[in-house]
Design a protein around this motif. Structure first.
Motif, PDB file in Angstrom:
ATOM      1  N   ILE A 174      54.646  45.061  26.821  1.00 57.69           N
ATOM      2  CA  ILE A 174      53.278  45.223  27.291  1.00 57.69           C
ATOM      3  C   ILE A 174      52.410  44.112  26.711  1.00 57.69           C
ATOM      4  CG2 ILE A 174      51.278  46.750  27.183  1.00 57.69           C
ATOM      5  CD1 ILE A 174      53.386  49.079  27.000  1.00 57.69           C
ATOM      6  N   MET A 175      51.620  43.460  27.557  1.00 60.70           N
ATOM      7  CA  MET A 175      50.734  42.399  27.099  1.00 60.70           C
ATOM      8  C   MET A 175      49.398  42.991  26.721  1.00 60.70           C
ATOM      9  SD  MET A 175      50.777  38.858  28.975  1.00 60.70           S
ATOM     10  CE  MET A 175      52.226  37.984  29.419  1.00 60.70           C
ATOM     11  N   ARG A 176      49.269  43.393  25.481  1.00 62.73           N
ATOM     12  CA  ARG A 176      48.053  44.070  25.051  1.00 62.73           C
ATOM     13  C   ARG A 176      46.851  43.159  25.033  1.00 62.73           C
ATOM     14  NH1 ARG A 176      51.983  46.374  22.839  1.00 62.73           N
ATOM     15  NH2 ARG A 176      52.299  48.613  23.004  1.00 62.73           N
ATOM     16  N   ARG A 177      47.068  41.844  24.862  1.00 67.46           N
ATOM     17  CA  ARG A 177      45.889  40.965  24.800  1.00 67.46           C
ATOM     18  C   ARG A 177      45.138  41.000  26.139  1.00 67.46           C
ATOM     19  NH1 ARG A 177      47.388  36.027  27.244  1.00 67.46           N
ATOM     20  NH2 ARG A 177      49.640  35.790  27.263  1.00 67.46           N
ATOM     21  N   ILE A 178      45.871  41.191  27.246  1.00 72.35           N
ATOM     22  CA  ILE A 178      45.198  41.283  28.541  1.00 72.35           C
ATOM     23  C   ILE A 178      44.494  42.632  28.663  1.00 72.35           C
ATOM     24  CG2 ILE A 178      45.636  41.506  31.026  1.00 72.35           C
ATOM     25  CD1 ILE A 178      47.653  39.293  30.732  1.00 72.35           C
ATOM     26  N   LEU A 179      45.167  43.667  28.176  1.00 72.68           N
ATOM     27  CA  LEU A 179      44.555  44.995  28.229  1.00 72.68           C
ATOM     28  C   LEU A 179      43.291  45.049  27.374  1.00 72.68           C
ATOM     29  CD1 LEU A 179      47.775  47.179  28.115  1.00 72.68           C
ATOM     30  CD2 LEU A 179      46.322  46.668  30.080  1.00 72.68           C
ATOM     31  N   ARG A 180      43.304  44.288  26.268  1.00 68.54           N
ATOM     32  CA  ARG A 180      42.103  44.236  25.418  1.00 68.54           C
ATOM     33  C   ARG A 180      40.936  43.630  26.186  1.00 68.54           C
ATOM     34  NH1 ARG A 180      45.330  43.309  20.811  1.00 68.54           N
ATOM     35  NH2 ARG A 180      45.434  41.092  21.271  1.00 68.54           N
ATOM     36  N   LYS A 181      41.242  42.543  26.889  1.00 64.17           N
ATOM     37  CA  LYS A 181      40.184  41.874  27.663  1.00 64.17           C
ATOM     38  C   LYS A 181      39.614  42.815  28.719  1.00 64.17           C
ATOM     39  CE  LYS A 181      40.630  37.297  26.473  1.00 64.17           C
ATOM     40  NZ  LYS A 181      39.625  36.293  26.297  1.00 64.17           N
ATOM     41  N   ILE A 182      40.487  43.516  29.428  1.00 65.59           N
ATOM     42  CA  ILE A 182      40.005  44.424  30.478  1.00 65.59           C
ATOM     43  C   ILE A 182      39.169  45.541  29.842  1.00 65.59           C
ATOM     44  CG2 ILE A 182      40.696  46.034  32.310  1.00 65.59           C
ATOM     45  CD1 ILE A 182      43.191  44.272  32.734  1.00 65.59           C
ATOM     46  N   ALA A 183      39.645  46.053  28.713  1.00 69.65           N
ATOM     47  CA  ALA A 183      38.904  47.128  28.041  1.00 69.65           C
ATOM     48  C   ALA A 183      37.520  46.648  27.609  1.00 69.65           C
ATOM     49  CB  ALA A 183      39.694  47.631  26.829  1.00 69.65           C
ATOM     50  N   GLU A 184      37.466  45.371  27.186  1.00 72.86           N
ATOM     51  CA  GLU A 184      36.181  44.822  26.750  1.00 72.86           C
ATOM     52  C   GLU A 184      35.296  44.436  27.928  1.00 72.86           C
ATOM     53  OE1 GLU A 184      37.462  41.504  24.447  1.00 72.86           O
ATOM     54  OE2 GLU A 184      38.241  42.772  22.828  1.00 72.86           O
ATOM     55  N   GLY A 185      35.858  44.493  29.135  1.00 72.81           N
ATOM     56  CA  GLY A 185      35.103  44.104  30.321  1.00 72.81           C
ATOM     57  C   GLY A 185      35.011  42.596  30.471  1.00 72.81           C
ATOM     58  N   ASP A 186      35.848  41.872  29.723  1.00 67.75           N
ATOM     59  CA  ASP A 186      35.819  40.403  29.743  1.00 67.75           C
ATOM     60  C   ASP A 186      36.999  39.905  30.586  1.00 67.75           C
ATOM     61  OD1 ASP A 186      35.808  37.703  29.201  1.00 67.75           O
ATOM     62  OD2 ASP A 186      36.497  37.921  27.134  1.00 67.75           O
ATOM     63  N   VAL A 187      36.823  39.951  31.906  1.00 73.15           N
ATOM     64  CA  VAL A 187      37.971  39.658  32.766  1.00 73.15           C
ATOM     65  C   VAL A 187      37.957  38.249  33.355  1.00 73.15           C
ATOM     66  CG1 VAL A 187      38.422  42.056  33.356  1.00 73.15           C
ATOM     67  CG2 VAL A 187      36.817  40.744  34.734  1.00 73.15           C
ATOM     68  N   SER A 188      36.946  37.457  32.939  1.00 71.94           N
ATOM     69  CA  SER A 188      36.859  36.122  33.531  1.00 71.94           C
ATOM     70  C   SER A 188      37.925  35.183  32.969  1.00 71.94           C
ATOM     71  CB  SER A 188      35.475  35.539  33.282  1.00 71.94           C
ATOM     72  OG  SER A 188      35.230  35.535  31.891  1.00 71.94           O
ATOM     73  N   ASN A 189      38.298  35.383  31.702  1.00 69.58           N
ATOM     74  CA  ASN A 189      39.280  34.493  31.093  1.00 69.58           C
ATOM     75  C   ASN A 189      40.405  35.310  30.458  1.00 69.58           C
ATOM     76  OD1 ASN A 189      40.669  32.494  29.791  1.00 69.58           O
ATOM     77  ND2 ASN A 189      39.209  32.376  28.086  1.00 69.58           N
ATOM     78  N   LEU A 190      41.461  35.526  31.242  1.00 62.63           N
ATOM     79  CA  LEU A 190      42.541  36.378  30.738  1.00 62.63           C
ATOM     80  C   LEU A 190      43.615  35.590  29.992  1.00 62.63           C
ATOM     81  CD1 LEU A 190      42.889  38.863  33.722  1.00 62.63           C
ATOM     82  CD2 LEU A 190      41.832  39.280  31.515  1.00 62.63           C
ATOM     83  N   GLY A 191      43.453  34.269  29.879  1.00 62.60           N
ATOM     84  CA  GLY A 191      44.427  33.459  29.137  1.00 62.60           C
ATOM     85  C   GLY A 191      45.694  33.215  29.941  1.00 62.60           C
ATOM     86  N   ASP A 192      46.756  32.807  29.229  1.00 57.25           N
ATOM     87  CA  ASP A 192      48.017  32.452  29.888  1.00 57.25           C
ATOM     88  C   ASP A 192      48.707  33.716  30.409  1.00 57.25           C
ATOM     89  OD1 ASP A 192      50.489  31.592  30.668  1.00 57.25           O
ATOM     90  OD2 ASP A 192      51.017  30.615  28.783  1.00 57.25           O
ATOM     91  N   ILE A 193      48.769  33.852  31.731  1.00 53.57           N
ATOM     92  CA  ILE A 193      49.456  35.034  32.278  1.00 53.57           C
ATOM     93  C   ILE A 193      50.713  34.613  33.030  1.00 53.57           C
ATOM     94  CG2 ILE A 193      47.434  36.554  32.347  1.00 53.57           C
ATOM     95  CD1 ILE A 193      47.253  35.974  35.363  1.00 53.57           C
ATOM     96  N   SER A 194      51.190  33.386  32.732  1.00 48.89           N
ATOM     97  CA  SER A 194      52.353  32.866  33.466  1.00 48.89           C
ATOM     98  C   SER A 194      53.622  33.658  33.180  1.00 48.89           C
ATOM     99  CB  SER A 194      52.578  31.397  33.121  1.00 48.89           C
ATOM    100  OG  SER A 194      52.979  31.281  31.770  1.00 48.89           O
ATOM    101  N   THR A 195      53.652  34.403  32.082  1.00 49.01           N
ATOM    102  CA  THR A 195      54.883  35.131  31.779  1.00 49.01           C
ATOM    103  C   THR A 195      54.829  36.586  32.246  1.00 49.01           C
ATOM    104  OG1 THR A 195      54.154  35.722  29.558  1.00 49.01           O
ATOM    105  CG2 THR A 195      55.329  33.655  29.765  1.00 49.01           C
ATOM    106  N   LEU A 196      53.788  36.938  32.985  1.00 46.94           N
ATOM    107  CA  LEU A 196      53.693  38.309  33.499  1.00 46.94           C
ATOM    108  C   LEU A 196      54.747  38.581  34.568  1.00 46.94           C
ATOM    109  CD1 LEU A 196      49.964  39.258  34.125  1.00 46.94           C
ATOM    110  CD2 LEU A 196      51.601  40.393  32.640  1.00 46.94           C
ATOM    111  N   ALA A 197      55.324  39.774  34.517  1.00 45.36           N
ATOM    112  CA  ALA A 197      56.325  40.133  35.519  1.00 45.36           C
ATOM    113  C   ALA A 197      55.664  40.352  36.875  1.00 45.36           C
ATOM    114  CB  ALA A 197      57.077  41.385  35.077  1.00 45.36           C
ATOM    115  N   ASP A 198      54.497  41.003  36.884  1.00 45.96           N
ATOM    116  CA  ASP A 198      53.858  41.333  38.148  1.00 45.96           C
ATOM    117  C   ASP A 198      52.343  41.183  38.016  1.00 45.96           C
ATOM    118  OD1 ASP A 198      52.866  42.361  40.466  1.00 45.96           O
ATOM    119  OD2 ASP A 198      53.634  44.403  40.159  1.00 45.96           O
ATOM    120  N   PRO A 199      51.823  39.990  38.338  1.00 45.62           N
ATOM    121  CA  PRO A 199      50.390  39.720  38.134  1.00 45.62           C
ATOM    122  C   PRO A 199      49.481  40.681  38.909  1.00 45.62           C
ATOM    123  CG  PRO A 199      51.595  37.693  38.621  1.00 45.62           C
ATOM    124  CD  PRO A 199      52.537  38.833  38.874  1.00 45.62           C
ATOM    125  N   SER A 200      49.961  41.290  39.982  1.00 48.71           N
ATOM    126  CA  SER A 200      49.091  42.176  40.766  1.00 48.71           C
ATOM    127  C   SER A 200      48.671  43.413  39.971  1.00 48.71           C
ATOM    128  CB  SER A 200      49.788  42.593  42.068  1.00 48.71           C
ATOM    129  OG  SER A 200      50.810  43.523  41.791  1.00 48.71           O
TER     130      SER A 200
END
Ligand code: ATP
Ligand code: MG
Length: 645
Positions: free
Chosen positions: A606-632
């Motif tokens: 689980i990529m918690r750093r992305i979940l942290r951003k969403i929880a903080e409402g800061d979705v403009s810069n999610l960082g490197d998501i190239s290793t995500l299995a399913d970006p959708s």
């Protein structure tokens, strides 16, 4: 506190290491590493014997990590040639295709021939000692052969998981300047075609360094072959000799580069070298799995991850083991697949990841129970902390209470297992990584680096080197030092939080970045997640902190319900009550966000750093998501954020 499972009498008798044996050997490994490792290194064949064992320092002034530095050896010769006199006709690799009707069995004799042929094919394409070759392959025997062929001629391999996109592949090829790519026409996963060659074509438009692409025919789909660059392996194979002398490699010559899974940031090109790595992989495979000749051993990891390197290929083959390679996924054609494979090949040792276990657990016990699994005698877990709920299911349902579980804690950086209960030596505590492997010296420190004694929580560091430690970040030695040795000077910092209990057993509590501080109480997100997963209706959970006016940090929980459950306000209220009851009011989730899927790396973390951003409402810069299995999945969570409560 959950139950403790003592070592059974049967295991006390058959184990390589008993409780007393462990204590004595561990003490010696720390007190007198030279003697300990000189002895352990005898499990390999050395072309030039080493005279120096250990030459390491974690301090800036004389920083350096060298093991067995004046010795020489060849990895493929250790994994194949030396077994030939006694077990030429024994099975080295059992392959099971994505399609359950497909199987292959390859003897050590056949493996020798095939690896020599592939090594000569690479030479014919211009490969030279020290070159980097990128391997982008499905889980087929040719993937292992490609790895071993590289080691035979002193080429450094960099394996990129076959599920990665052309962009991610291109980035990794560029980072290490590969001149050759080995791939297949395609792979099959869960009945779906993975267009490997097609992805390579797209990646190579950005990779000028690549002069040749060696293509293995596997699926038989139509692909484009580019003149002068692409060659079919079955064509070259016919033109090269079937013997290839193993290159004499210095113990500290690079063996492979592997990019980390990227769950905490941009992937790093972790560099491992020859002698220390192989001693470490072989030794840990021997003790952790108590592998006895004749047994069938299956590690269900992909070779694209370090687990696949050390425990599908190098560790088991160095020990002359029969290793199973599985091309497919746990739930295809149905949720019984793992256990059908266990029955078909009479697997004795099964080693898998918590993420796969949780996904099977949510489908119910029947899928497991309709298979026999009577051949199983040992189970393993790796990749993440295993929640006690999943542990108990694995132990009782899959292993029927008969098989110890080795919960192996380690990292790409550590080469192989650092902490685990050994099956004949340590009582099992669900969720505990238990005790350090020989030579591993864990310590817990607080935020200032002060050593913590006794039963406590802290940041997990290692105060001395072990043979399989990574030697550098490819192309950026300073990043290696900065990343791992400057947070707590003089120590290797794992980045993980950990608890040591009164028995001296270690429990990994998750990444230190994932610790949350609620009204001054520090807690590991893993603990709250485990409580949620223990609820009958929950399949998976991920917990992160978010800024909270009163408490400092609040608890934001992403929850995936079981296959047949429907999200509702009632379940939400029930979950909150449940966590309060399981851990205490301090752990009360502030937000529960029902999530049909969680963002995971392709290795299932689980990529918690992305979940942290969403929880903080800061979705403009999610960082490197190239290793995500399913970006959708991310898009979905961003959209549904407003429904959380
Ligand atoms: P990146 O370093 O790029 O963020 P990553 O850390 O996910 O990626 P790996 O080296 O594959 O890449 O994972 C190592 C991490 O996995 C450990 O640091 C630890 O957090 C976790 N881990 C692995 N095995 C276990 C285990 N048995 N118990 C608890 N945690 C584990
Ligand atoms: Mg890591």
């Amino acid at each position: 506190m959950s139950e403790i499972y003592p070592v059974s009498d049967d295991w006390k008798k058959k184990a390589f290491v008993t409780a007393e044996g462990y204590t004595a050997a561990y003490a010696q490994s720390v007190r007198d590493p030279d003697t300990f490792w000189r002895e352990e290194a005898k499990r390999l064949d050395w072309m030039t014997p080493f005279t120096k064992v250990k030459n390491t320092s974690f301090h800036e002034a004389d920083f350096g990590i060298k093991w067995f530095e004046d010795g020489a050896l060849n990895v493929s010769a250790n994994c194949i040639d030396r077994h030939l006199p006694e077990r030429k006709d024994d099975i080295a690799i059992i392959w099971e295709g994505d399609d359950p009707s497909q199987q292959r069995r390859i003897t050590f004799g056949e493996l020798h021939t095939e690896v020599c042929l592939m090594a000569n094919a690479l030479k014919a394409l211009g490969a030279q000692k020290g070159d980097r070759i990128t391997i982008y392959m499905p889980m087929i025997p040719e993937a292992a052969m490609a790895m071993l062929a590289c080691t035979r001629i002193g080429v450094i391999h960099s394996i990129v998981f076959g599920g990665f996109s052309p962009e991610a592949l291109a980035g990794r090829i560029q980072d290490c300047d590969s001149n050759i790519v080995i791939t297949a026409d395609a792979g099959m996963r869960g009945g779906k075609l993975v267009p490997l060659k097609h992805n390579v074509d797209a990646a190579l438009t950005h990779c000028a360094s690549v002069k040749a692409c060696l293509v293995i025919r596997h699926v038989g789909n139509d692909i484009d072959m580019q003149d002068r660059r692409d060659v079919w392996y079955h064509d070259v194979r016919k033109t090269v000799p079937c013997d290839c002398a193993p290159e004499i490699m210095g113990a500290e010559d690079p063996l492979f580069i592997l990019y980390t899974s990227g769950s905490t940031g941009k992937p790093k090109g972790v560099l491992h070298t020859t002698g220390g790595y192989l001693v470490w992989a072989a030794m840990t495979h021997h003790y952790v799995f108590n592998y006895t000749p004749g047994e069938i051993y299956w590690c269900a990891a992909d070779i694209g991850w370090v687990t696949g390197h050390s425990y599908v290929v190098y560790g088991p083959l160095a020990n002359g083991a029969t290793t199973v390679m599985f091309e497919g996924v746990p739930n295809y054609p149905d949720h019984s697949r793992f256990w059908q494979i266990v029955d078909r090949h009479q697997v004795n040792i099964f080693y898998g990841a918590p993420t796969a276990l949780r996904s099977l657990m949510r489908e119910g016990d029947d899928w497991v129970k309709k298979t026999s699994r009577s051949s199983l005698r040992l189970l393993g877990s790796v990749g993440e902390p295993i929640n006690p709920e999943a542990w108990e299911w694995y132990y009782h349902v899959v292993g029927e209470g008969r098989c110890p579980i080795v919960d192996t804690y380690w990292q790409t950086e550590t080469g192989a297992t650092m902490m685990t209960p050994l099956p004949g030596a340590h009582a099992l505590k669900p969720g505990a990584a238990s005790k350090p492997m020989f030579g591993v010296q864990p310590v817990l420190v607080d935020g200032d680096g002060t050593l913590l004694e006794g039963a406590t929580d802290g940041n997990l560091c290692m105060i001395d080197s072990w043979p399989g430690q990574m030697r550098s970040v490819w192309g950026d030695h300073d990043r290696f030092f900065q990343t791992y040795f400057t947070t707590y000077p003089g120590k290797y910092f794992t980045g993980d939080g950990c608890r040591r209990d009164a028995d001296g057993d270690y429990w990994i509590t998750g990444r230190v970045d994932d610790v949350i501080n609620v009204s001054g109480h520090r807690m590991g997100t893993a603990e709250v997640e485990s409580a949620l997963v223990a609820h009958a209706k929950v399949a998976e959970a991920a917990v992160v902190g978010f800024p909270h006016d009163i408490k400092g940090q609040g608890i934001y929980a992403y929850v995936t319900l079981n296959a047949n459950e429907v999200e509702s306000a009632d379940i939400r209220a029930d979950l909150i009550k449940w966590v309060r009851h399981e851990i205490g009011p301090i752990a009360t989730p502030d937000v529960i966000h029902f999530a049909p899927g969680l963002p995971k790396t392709r290795s299932g973390k689980i990529m918690r750093r992305i979940l942290r951003k969403i929880a903080e409402g800061d979705v403009s810069n999610l960082g490197d998501i190239s290793t995500l299995a399913d970006p959708s999945v991310v898009e979905n969570l961003v959209q549904s954020r407003s429904t959380a409560g």
